[in-house]
Design a protein around this motif. Structure first.
Motif, short mmCIF file in Angstrom:
data_model
loop_
_atom_site.label_atom_id
_atom_site.label_comp_id
_atom_site.label_asym_id
_atom_site.label_seq_id
_atom_site.Cartn_x
_atom_site.Cartn_y
_atom_site.Cartn_z
N PRO A 1 0.80 -1.22 0.00
CA PRO A 1 0.00 0.00 0.00
C PRO A 1 0.84 1.28 0.00
N CYS A 2 2.02 1.24 0.60
CA CYS A 2 2.87 2.44 0.67
C CYS A 2 3.38 2.86 -0.71
N ASN A 3 3.35 1.95 -1.69
CA ASN A 3 3.96 2.24 -2.99
C ASN A 3 2.92 2.31 -4.11
N GLY B 1 5.61 -5.54 0.80
CA GLY B 1 4.70 -4.73 1.62
C GLY B 1 4.82 -5.12 3.08
N GLU B 2 5.18 -4.18 3.89
CA GLU B 2 5.44 -4.47 5.30
C GLU B 2 4.19 -4.95 6.04
N THR B 3 3.04 -4.41 5.63
CA THR B 3 1.82 -4.71 6.38
C THR B 3 1.22 -6.07 6.05
N LEU B 4 1.52 -6.61 4.90
CA LEU B 4 0.83 -7.82 4.47
C LEU B 4 1.70 -9.07 4.42
N CYS C 1 8.21 1.64 0.89
CA CYS C 1 7.95 0.83 2.07
C CYS C 1 9.26 0.15 2.52
N ASP C 2 9.35 -0.08 3.83
CA ASP C 2 10.61 -0.43 4.49
C ASP C 2 11.62 -1.22 3.66
N LYS C 3 11.25 -2.44 3.26
CA LYS C 3 12.25 -3.34 2.67
C LYS C 3 12.44 -3.07 1.18
N GLY D 1 1.70 7.19 0.35
CA GLY D 1 3.01 7.34 0.96
C GLY D 1 3.31 6.26 1.97
N HIS D 2 4.54 6.30 2.47
CA HIS D 2 4.96 5.33 3.48
C HIS D 2 4.78 5.92 4.88
N CYS D 3 5.04 5.11 5.88
CA CYS D 3 4.86 5.54 7.28
C CYS D 3 5.54 6.88 7.51
N MET D 4 4.81 7.79 8.20
CA MET D 4 5.29 9.16 8.30
C MET D 4 5.90 9.49 9.65
N THR E 1 11.32 2.91 9.76
CA THR E 1 12.35 2.40 8.85
C THR E 1 12.24 3.02 7.46
N ALA E 2 11.02 3.22 6.96
CA ALA E 2 10.89 3.76 5.61
C ALA E 2 11.44 5.18 5.54
N SER E 3 11.06 6.03 6.50
CA SER E 3 11.56 7.41 6.49
C SER E 3 13.06 7.43 6.78
FE1 FES Z 1 5.09 0.59 4.48
FE2 FES Z 1 5.34 1.39 7.13
S1 FES Z 1 4.01 -0.10 6.23
S2 FES Z 1 6.44 2.00 5.38
#
Ligand code: FES
Length: 544
Positions: A23-25, A55-58, A92-94, A163-166, A170-172
């Protein structure tokens, strides 16, 4: 394509981690179009291609399990196709470390464009941040202070834009590392995903990559040891994620830079945290952007002798040229070095019989009173054991106990999940206690906080001392002395080791087996052993 597109034009790959499963991308198709326009304007020939998106969330069991697999996808796609340069799109993070690791093993001219953070979460008159407030609200839910309906409402108010986590998760953090390393354009770290300047940045990156190809400026000229040292100090100054430790070591070793865990302590410890962002502070990435963003932080580091100013960056200038005139518009968000947000932070690398190859703690996220602590271990053999027992009112635990989680490292989980910040038992939370010492071989979400010792190496599943800890043992933590010690005699540990049996792998085929058989420990970046290093861009047996 008209024939003239092939005549002498640099062919630029646009490596896209767009996916509805990330979702972040999900705004990356638009971002890729801006890169494409820039490439065309500069006389290049853009070709967009997908790679595995994480995707970090899934993703289960954890996106980190697949970081190295995605890096292989990126590496072979970049090398195997007839590309002269590449623009990497991650968020997203990874997604960021995976494709940069892959690109580093090829070493073409490369620019990274991050997707940008979400707008600030807004809930009932307050700003709330992804991850960080999920953790705190989860504990409120467990303590009975919040209903499930309120929790869901808050979550939808939190994630309200692309966007990614704000938070400075890790993403920021990784987007900031991209800018500090010089592999992204100035402004890469903080422009929100939906800010028009993010699109402008993507377009400028598209133009710029064509020139990098013409000048033959390869990634190895950007990702030098000096660049990594700049990134380590930037990580300390932003109060960045502990995950950056693993990712930067892995990226460095792909490009041939020998970055070690001790470099993090040598270079980064003692650097003040300047940025007042969650999870360490109050604000969010949108505030960081409006306050001036990472260039302000890098200027502060440079003015205090903590920056290799002449590190080359992808826009063609040295780092100092990019940041020397940066101005801060809000000193509550970005503090000066003279008046830092938190003093002497960075990442502390611990040693002792529990972690002969190292473990880390993020002092800026920890409780100062717990950074020197001796307590009785309460051991959880794995994450299932933890979930089974943590809510038990009869669990023998108090606030002085040290919570110990085993078998959550790279091989043990597998994939080294972000479970190191174990939630506290409800009976302790209800007494208003919000932090305890927790130790494990796991990772922690960059959005999390607490006195949490992570990345213990060697991990329990590889036969590390962590596997030998029993409930009731005394554990001593002393962050100032960089010490983590299990207070058990060597002879007793030897006896326990003789009886130790490695846990049975969860799966014994496919990528999971390849991963468990070859993954390195966290202290070495958790890459696969055969992926370390670079094969360059040359393709053997190329008959054309
Ligand atoms: Fe994608 Fe946090 S879930 S950056």
């Amino acid at each position: 394509m008209p024939q003239d597109q092939f005549d002498g034009r640099p062919v630029i790959g646009v490596c896209n981690t767009w996916s509805e499963l990330t979702p972040c991308n999900t705004h990356f198709r638009v971002l890729a179009d801006h890169v494409r326009h820039g490439i065309l304007e500069a006389g290049g020939f853009p070709l967009e291609f997908p790679v595995m998106s994480l995707g970090e969330t899934l993703l289960r069991p954890t996106a980190m399990l697949y970081r190295n697999l995605a890096s292989m996808d990126a590496e072979e796609s970049i090398r195997g196709n007839p590309l002269d340069g590449v623009v990497l799109l991650g968020g997203c993070d990874k997604t960021t470390p995976s494709i940069l690791m892959g690109a580093a093993s090829v070493d073409l001219p490369t620019i990274f464009v991050s997707g940008g953070p979400m707008l600030s979460g807004k809930y009932r008159g307050h700003d709330i941040g992804s991850g960080t407030n999920v953790w705190s609200m989860s504990e409120d839910l467990r303590a009975g202070k919040l209903t499930l309906e309120e929790f869901h409402e808050a979550e939808s108010c939190m994630h309200r834009s692309h966007g990614h986590c704000m938070t400075m998760g890790t993403a920021s953090t990784m987007a900031s590392m991209i800018e500090a390393l010089g592999v992204g354009m100035p402004g890469n770290a903080a422009y929100p995903a939906v800010d028009a300047r993010r699109n402008v940045l993507a377009r400028l990156a598209g133009r710029r990559i064509v020139q990098l190809v013409k000048d033959d400026v390869r990634l190895a000229q950007i990702l030098t040891k000096q660049a990594f040292e700049n990134a380590i100090r930037a990580n300390a100054a932003i109060g960045g994620s502990t995950n950056a430790v693993i990712h930067l070591i892995a990226i460095a070793r792909r490009i041939g830079v020998e970055l070690t865990l001790d470099d993090w302590d040598r270079v980064g410890s003692g650097v003040h945290t300047l940025v007042n962002l969650k999870p360490n502070g109050e604000y969010l990435m949108e505030d960081f952007c409006y306050a001036g963003g990472l260039p302000v932080v890098l200027r502060e580091l440079g003015e205090n002798g903590l920056l290799h100013k002449d590190a080359l960056t992808v826009n063609g200038q040295i780092l100092w040229e990019n940041v020397r005139n940066a101005e801060c518009w809000n000193r509550d968000v970005i503090h000066s070095f003279k008046s830092p947000f938190k003093e002497h932070t960075g990442i502390a690398v611990l040693r002792g019989n529990l972690c002969p190859d190292g473990a880390i703690i993020k002092p800026s996220a920890a409780t100062p009173a717990l950074m020197q602590h001796r307590g009785r271990a309460v051991v959880f053999a794995n994450i299932e054991d933890f979930h089974r027992r943590i809510d038990d009112p009869n669990l023998e635990i108090d606030e002085r106990s040290v919570m110990v989680l085993q078998n959550c490292g790279p091989k043990g989980y597998p994939g080294m999940a972000e479970v190191g910040n174990m939630p506290l038992p409800p009976k302790i939370l209800k007494r208003g206690i919000t932090d305890m010492v927790r130790i494990s071989d796991a990772r922690m979400s960059g959005t999390a906080y607490g006195t949490v010792v992570l990345h213990i190496s060697p991990e329990a599943a590889a036969g590390g001392t962590l596997a030998l800890v029993r409930s009731g043992d005394e554990i001593e933590l002393d962050v100032a002395q960089r010490k983590l010690q299990l207070v058990v005699s060597d002879s007793e540990l030897a006896a326990r080791r003789a009886r130790w049996q490695p846990p049975k792998p969860a799966l014994e085929r496919g990528y999971w087996k390849l991963y468990v058989d070859h993954v390195l420990q966290a202290s070495d970046g958790a890459d696969l052993d055969f992926l370390v290093g670079s094969s360059g861009a040359f393709v053997p047996r190329d008959n054309h």
